[in-house]
Design a protein around this motif. Structure first.
Motif, PDB file in Angstrom:
ATOM      1  N   THR A   1       0.817  -1.212   0.000  1.00 32.52           N
ATOM      2  CA  THR A   1       0.000   0.000   0.000  1.00 32.52           C
ATOM      3  C   THR A   1       0.851   1.262   0.000  1.00 32.52           C
ATOM      4  O   THR A   1       0.431   2.312  -0.498  1.00 32.52           O
ATOM      5  N   LEU A   2       2.068   1.184   0.541  1.00 35.91           N
ATOM      6  CA  LEU A   2       2.900   2.369   0.686  1.00 35.91           C
ATOM      7  C   LEU A   2       3.499   2.833  -0.633  1.00 35.91           C
ATOM      8  O   LEU A   2       4.103   3.908  -0.697  1.00 35.91           O
TER       9      LEU A   2
ATOM     10  N   SER B   1       1.718   3.360  -3.389  1.00 36.60           N
ATOM     11  CA  SER B   1       0.618   3.849  -4.220  1.00 36.60           C
ATOM     12  C   SER B   1       1.026   5.105  -4.990  1.00 36.60           C
ATOM     13  O   SER B   1       1.575   6.049  -4.427  1.00 36.60           O
TER      14      SER B   1
ATOM     15  N   PHE C   1      -4.067   6.134  -2.570  1.00 30.81           N
ATOM     16  CA  PHE C   1      -4.126   5.791  -1.151  1.00 30.81           C
ATOM     17  C   PHE C   1      -5.577   5.693  -0.671  1.00 30.81           C
ATOM     18  O   PHE C   1      -5.879   4.946   0.255  1.00 30.81           O
TER      19      PHE C   1
ATOM     20  N   PHE D   1      -7.556   2.276  -0.170  1.00 28.86           N
ATOM     21  CA  PHE D   1      -7.269   1.315   0.898  1.00 28.86           C
ATOM     22  C   PHE D   1      -7.967   1.709   2.195  1.00 28.86           C
ATOM     23  O   PHE D   1      -8.227   2.896   2.450  1.00 28.86           O
TER      24      PHE D   1
ATOM     25  N   LEU E   1      -3.512   0.942   5.947  1.00 29.86           N
ATOM     26  CA  LEU E   1      -2.443   1.906   5.709  1.00 29.86           C
ATOM     27  C   LEU E   1      -1.676   2.197   6.998  1.00 29.86           C
ATOM     28  O   LEU E   1      -0.437   2.234   7.008  1.00 29.86           O
TER      29      LEU E   1
ATOM     30  N   GLU F   1       0.514  -0.910   7.932  1.00 27.72           N
ATOM     31  CA  GLU F   1       1.670  -1.136   7.070  1.00 27.72           C
ATOM     32  C   GLU F   1       2.705  -0.021   7.224  1.00 27.72           C
ATOM     33  O   GLU F   1       3.911  -0.283   7.185  1.00 27.72           O
TER      34      GLU F   1
ATOM     35  N   TRP G   1      -5.282   8.859   4.945  1.00 28.71           N
ATOM     36  CA  TRP G   1      -4.791   8.452   3.628  1.00 28.71           C
ATOM     37  C   TRP G   1      -3.556   9.247   3.195  1.00 28.71           C
ATOM     38  O   TRP G   1      -2.759   8.761   2.405  1.00 28.71           O
TER      39      TRP G   1
ATOM     40  N   PRO H   1       0.713   8.479   4.966  1.00 32.31           N
ATOM     41  CA  PRO H   1       1.682   7.569   4.352  1.00 32.31           C
ATOM     42  C   PRO H   1       2.446   8.207   3.197  1.00 32.31           C
ATOM     43  O   PRO H   1       3.650   7.959   3.027  1.00 32.31           O
TER      44      PRO H   1
END
Length: 494
Positions: free
Chosen positions: A112-113, A115, A121, A124, A129, A132, A171, A174
């Motif tokens: 996910t990181l 994206s 983002f 998810f 998020l 992770e 969101w 990250p």
């Protein structure tokens, strides 16, 4: 601290070890690191001095703790200890020159990181998020060879603190960690400050995107302007006034986050929402500007506050508090502030000046580890293999130190007093890890003791110095000697 060594050792052998009952067993092998074969671990030589020596001190301050190999690696850099330490510092000050592919391979699991663009983002769940991002943070603290870089990432994450639980920060944080903090953590302060000012997460967290002036009678939203002066630059005693805050807020009006098919997530300047009149910030005039020229107000404000003497002293004080002691000497702060001014905030040069102060060399064993530092150092010193999973995150939560979740913009505290209410959970963590009862994490206790040359030398490796006779007696009679060592004051303080 309120606890002497004897009391702490007794407590560690009773209360802490009692907290391990009913734990599950460690899992089988974790994911393979294909493509980057692990070299056989080298033998290591633990420290042999009665107190924390030079190498142990530098490891404690510049990294998240020793590994079995790190001390030997430093010793091999030069014949003289002082020269070896200096070379290690120079290496750590140039992180781009350090091959860190292995840790980057490890964190690829956190998909996910990665994206792109930032709008992805939002696809998810925030809980995923958050998990992770935290796991990747802990993984890098444990395994990265760019240790000082990771320490500075944590430092700047607290300095420019953003609570991931607020609104769209769920969101956006990250992306802020990946695109703002990490790329600038060892660059220049002015570039880092500029990047944070235009960060989608910061614009959301401190309401910068709500700072809109449509007509002359509108009042600006001053939230970000206040924290910019009070926390990010000059400091609470930096000599600014309420008028400076309001004038700064007017300068910063009109910045927003775009919406729509092609602009979603992009930071934009909207002239129609900006106060175009002349302003004065900290005694310096900023001219009236119309249209897109108004975005230059932000550049002027950041230039003014970055070059202000109070900013140099504020940043220097925080750095000295992190690397020297909770109450650093004024002479050290003066030297670091002078270098900040001289180099216009070049972070490696500022750190180099700090590491050459007498205060840095003399203040040993006086920093109480924050929980993330404690957990990472325990995993490093035991040569553990971990997936940085929920059991570790649960301990971070219990100790009140989940990254990116501090509820106010001043970031997690650095002083020891703030963390001494977490002792019981620290002991429980140490006991479980020492007994190999941390799901998702494992270490070979027997092999580690054998490689170190016996329990006494293993204790020296963990404590950064030769154990006292009292400590030796305690660990020799304990059913969980590693857990007891990790719970002891000698390991909790660095």
């Amino acid at each position: 601290m309120g606890l002497d060594r004897r009391t702490f050792l007794k407590a560690g052998s009773t209360v802490a070890l009692a907290g391990t009952a009913g734990c599950t067993q460690a899992p089988d092998a974790l994911w393979p690191l294909t493509g980057l074969p692990e070299k056989p671990p080298a033998d290591f030589t633990p420290p042999n001095a009665e107190s924390i020596d030079l190498i142990s001190h530098v490891i404690n301050r510049l990294t998240f703790g020793p590994t079995p190999q790190l001390r030997t690696n430093i010793q091999r850099l030069a014949k003289r200890e002082e020269e070896a330490v200096d070379q290690f510092i120079q290496q750590q000050l140039a992180p781009d020159s350090i091959d860190d592919r292995r840790v980057e391979h490890r964190v690829r699991i956190f998909e996910t990181l990665n994206s792109e663009p930032i709008g992805e983002f939002y696809e998810f769940q925030p809980s995923l998020l958050r998990e992770e991002l935290t796991r990747a943070t802990l993984m890098r603290a444990v395994y990265s060879k760019r240790q000082l870089f990771e320490v500075m990432v944590r430092f700047w994450s607290d300095h420019f603190s953003i609570d991931i639980s607020k609104g769209e920060c769920k969101w956006l944080k990250p992306a802020d960690d990946r695109d703002i903090i990490r790329p600038h953590a060892m660059g220049t302060f002015s570039e880092l400050l500029t990047a944070t000012a235009k960060s989608q997460a910061m614009l959301t967290y401190l309401d910068g995107r709500e700072n809109r002036i449509r007509k002359p009678t509108d009042k600006p939203n001053e939230n970000y302007a206040r924290e910019l002066l009070e926390l990010h630059t000059l400091g609470i005693d930096g000599g600014y006034s309420q008028k400076d805050i309001m004038e700064t807020a007017r300068c910063l009006s009109g910045w927003r986050i775009g919406r729509g098919l092609f602009q979603n997530g992009n930071v934009q300047f909207e002239p129609g929402l900006h106060n175009s009149r002349a302003k004065t910030v900290l005694g310096q005039a900023i001219p009236a500007r119309k249209g897109l020229e108004g975005q230059k107000d932000l550049d002027d404000v950041l230039r003014i506050v970055t070059g202000h003497p109070a900013t140099a002293r504020h940043i220097a004080t925080k750095l000295c508090r992190r690397f020297i002691s909770d109450d650093p000497p004024a002479l050290a702060i003066d030297a670091v502030a002078a270098k900040f001014t001289q180099t216009k905030g070049a972070i490696p040069d500022v750190l180099r000046a700090l590491f050459h102060t007498k205060a840095f060399w003399n203040h040993r064993g006086v920093k109480f580890k924050q929980p993330l530092h404690l957990i990472a150092s325990a995993l490093r010193v035991t040569d553990a293999e971990t997936n940085a999973g929920k059991p570790l995150l649960n301990f971070l939560t219990r100790m009140g130190h989940m990254p990116f979740e501090y509820p106010s913009p001043d970031g997690y505290p650095e002083n020891a007093e703030a963390w001494q209410g977490t002792l019981l959970w620290r002991w429980n963590f140490a006991a479980r890890l020492g007994n190999g009862q941390m799901a998702g994490t494992r270490h070979d206790r027997v092999r580690l003791a054998k490689r170190s040359g016996g329990l006494a030398k293993l204790a020296a490796h963990i404590l950064g110095r030769r154990p006292s006779q009292e400590e030796l007696t305690a660990i020799n009679t304990s059913e969980n000697p590693i857990g007891l060592l990790l719970a002891s004051p000698g390991f909790q303080w660095s």
